[in-house]
Motif scaffolding. Sequence first.
Motif, PDB file in Angstrom:
ATOM      1  N   ARG A  58      41.975  56.807  35.752  1.00 37.16           N
ATOM      2  CA  ARG A  58      41.824  55.368  35.300  1.00 37.16           C
ATOM      3  C   ARG A  58      42.261  55.471  33.570  1.00 37.16           C
ATOM      4  O   ARG A  58      42.823  54.315  33.207  1.00 37.16           O
TER       5      ARG A  58
ATOM      6  N   LYS B  35      36.668  59.054  42.848  1.00 36.38           N
ATOM      7  CA  LYS B  35      35.604  59.286  43.984  1.00 36.38           C
ATOM      8  C   LYS B  35      35.593  58.290  44.823  1.00 36.38           C
ATOM      9  O   LYS B  35      35.630  58.468  46.169  1.00 36.38           O
TER      10      LYS B  35
ATOM     11  N   GLN C 116      26.751  60.883  35.142  1.00 38.55           N
ATOM     12  CA  GLN C 116      26.501  59.271  35.059  1.00 38.55           C
ATOM     13  C   GLN C 116      25.333  59.002  35.789  1.00 38.55           C
ATOM     14  O   GLN C 116      25.150  57.737  36.175  1.00 38.55           O
TER      15      GLN C 116
ATOM     16  N   ARG D 224      34.511  53.596  31.103  1.00 36.73           N
ATOM     17  CA  ARG D 224      34.882  52.382  31.652  1.00 36.73           C
ATOM     18  C   ARG D 224      36.261  51.727  31.240  1.00 36.73           C
ATOM     19  O   ARG D 224      37.170  51.101  31.931  1.00 36.73           O
TER      20      ARG D 224
ATOM     21  N   TYR E  27      37.731  55.806  45.365  1.00 34.05           N
ATOM     22  CA  TYR E  27      39.027  55.698  45.770  1.00 34.05           C
ATOM     23  C   TYR E  27      39.192  56.826  47.074  1.00 34.05           C
ATOM     24  O   TYR E  27      39.559  56.226  48.131  1.00 34.05           O
TER      25      TYR E  27
ATOM     26  N   GLU F 289      35.744  49.318  35.761  1.00 37.14           N
ATOM     27  CA  GLU F 289      36.537  49.527  35.103  1.00 37.14           C
ATOM     28  C   GLU F 289      37.324  48.424  34.284  1.00 37.14           C
ATOM     29  O   GLU F 289      37.431  47.471  34.810  1.00 37.14           O
TER      30      GLU F 289
END
Length: 794
Positions: free
Chosen positions: A415, A13, A374, A747, A15, A687
């Motif tokens: 990720r 997002k 989140q 994460r 990014y 992350e």
Amino acid sequence: MITWVDASAGSGKTYNLVQEIKKLILKKVHGESILCLSFSNAAANEMKDRLRAYSDKIRFYTVHSFCNTFYDDSQLINEIESENLIKRIINDVLQEQAWFDLIYLLLDEWASLLSHIIMIVKQDNIVTLNDLCDFVWNPIEFPDSVICDLNKGGNLELKLLNANSINSIEGSNDNNTNDDSYSDINDHGTSENSNDSSSNIADKYNRLDAHNSGVNSYDRVSKQNITPEHVFNIIMTKDGELRKKLYSKKWGMNHIQSREWLDNYFIQIKEKSDEYNEYQVNLKSNSIGQFINHIKLLYRAEKDKNKLVDFNDLIKNVNFADYNVLQKIIPIKYIFVDEAQDLSQGQWDVVLNLYKEIQSSNKCTLYIVGDEKQSIYSSNTFDGPLFTKMKRNLQNYAKTYGLQFEVKKLHASYRSSDDILHFVDTVMSYTNYPTKHISNVNFRGKVQCKLFDDNRVDSKIFTDMIKKIRDLVNEYYLFEQGKYVEFKDILILIKKRNNSTFRLLSEIQNAGIPINEHPFYIMYDCIVESLINIAKFALFKDSTALIAILKNGYFKWSYEDLEMLFCEQENIFNLNEDYCINLGNYSDMSDEFLAKVIELNKYIKRWVSYPKNIIPFFSQIVFNDNYGKYLMKLGYNSILAFWEIVNDFGEESWLEFFDYVRKSKKMVNHHNNGIRIKTVHSSKGLESPIVIIFDDSKYDNIQDVLYDSGKVIFPHKQSIKYQNALKKRKHISEYEYDRLLYVAITRSKEQLYIYTVKNKLSDIIFKAYAKESNIASQEINLGLELTKDYKKLS
Ligand SMILES: Nc1ncnc2c1ncn2[C@@H]1O[C@H](COP(=O)(O)OP(=O)(O)OP(=O)(O)O)[C@@H](O)[C@H]1O
């Protein structure tokens, strides 16, 4: 045009948002026409870092800091000023309430007499309202100041009542309740009573009890529940003669005249009681919510009157249609909003009003990204899924004005490895947010969970974790980066910064493992907040702060500590033991906690107006046998650094000093290759190749009690409203817990380790684990460790 991106963690997002902006810059769009907003400073800084190389004209703000640009600094009040204002208002309200409560108490058969006395006391302005509040809240014990001042001023009746409440007890034993004894008290009672320190209260109670044991109607009045009413009933039923004297002696009226006069007062009291009832219904009641609303209204009125703007007003009061404000926002053509799931209604209003205002004259593009799963700031999303509601609102708006509304889907995670995502999906299937992730990375992953005994002194959880960190750095390979693990690749996530974080930190430091964040930060959160509370208590006798100090696990109070802290002085602050026991009746406090209050109370009796030196505080922390030693080892340098700041500052003002300390934490440097320790909240958007989740908290215990001046005020734990409010909060916090868990797990890129005691986290995780590994949940015992390669289990 409006673009709405709602996708899972790690799907890119931020990014994508950054990519969009880069494209605009490459198309020669002016940086100053781009506005980037977010909920947190961290998210705003993240966008700023990623775009630094592209344009220095782009504006990055949190919603608050953006609104702040429209205000004149002179109107702004900081947190401390706003807190002081609220404190003053609460104080006023409580005094008002105390009067009403007082009057309410008096609405019984004998009320008129007491009210009469109180009126006189009030008219003569002999005692302060605070004295009278004490009088209401501390059953039986009349404030000594009332007694003394009344005696000095010749208003003997109250003194008489008080003296007789005891004397009549004695009298009942030795037949000494005749007129002469009454005169004796008048003549000689002053010195007796002025010397009658509060340490004799227990004595009084005992005598009263002894007295009560001989009187049928008061047989069941125990030590704990004696109220002013009981006392007056005792006085008045035992001493009918005394009553007559009271009427005639002081005011020189005969019985009938005094009766009339008192009846007249009784009418006034009735009027007051109607007022009280109205107040009770409209303003106070026994609900903490209503009380707070009342305070809020008064606070708002006060701000309006003085044209003040606090942190929350920033976002409420900006009128984008205002000509001057419009001048500042005219160039904006693109608004990007990151972490939009955390925006409150007020913040959404700012974003939407701003967009609509610009859109009304120029074309403007709105680009919003977020992930409802989140959303971890529950106060901001209290009224349900605000994020989804806003999506509908914007869709309708776009439809009405013929704007394009694009929903962008991001499906895969860039990720995390498949193993991590598989794990998060399994865990989330036991929560209110089932998920289904796909991985778009090609490296392998690893998940390991370990369950420990919840006995906090057991250090196994720490030694295991430290061994793990050492092993990771020495042996493990990171597939994504094609290198061996370094300390900076490890992120430890905790739920809250508390004393076990503190212990964790010291264990890590003792093991010689570098930490990225300077311990001062953590010390700040763990310790300095407590120091601030101590200072507040010392300066203002703020009992809310006292409660916070006592509840705080970092300090284990020994008598010596307390003595050191509350130096030898006169008794100017006093909580009596029975009052402490009453605290227990009004709240959900544990016996252990109450015992602490009682213990501390012994020392507060020798209280000083304020300690002039910070040394006792530090000695208290440093030399305290339980926690001090950790602090000594962990942060001796931090203490010295802190100490230097203290010395530089001097002793001019504690509040300013602590304010300065708050700011000074920014001065501390970081260790570049150290492990990171963060709360889940502050890790959002981050992350890390390796994540360790550490949770040694037992089940959350929700406590919602409002204190002031040492008394539990609201709510009464038997109130239905309180129970309902608790249920509602529990429900919300459960949802929040699920989202927190989601943020924590996602994460991680490659490896995830979970160290937990038996609590909600382990319940969910080990249920998921049992399902995956086909083992019966009964087999999940302490010390259980998940197989390293999680995926193989399924
Ligand atoms: N299209 C892409 N190509 C390559 N890498 C990507 C892409 N999208 C995202 N990434 C990388 O994946 C990681 C996660 O991206 P990003 O932080 O933008 O996700 P996010 O959805 O904002 O995450 P969160 O919801 O946790 O904040 C980053 O390391 C980012 O560089």
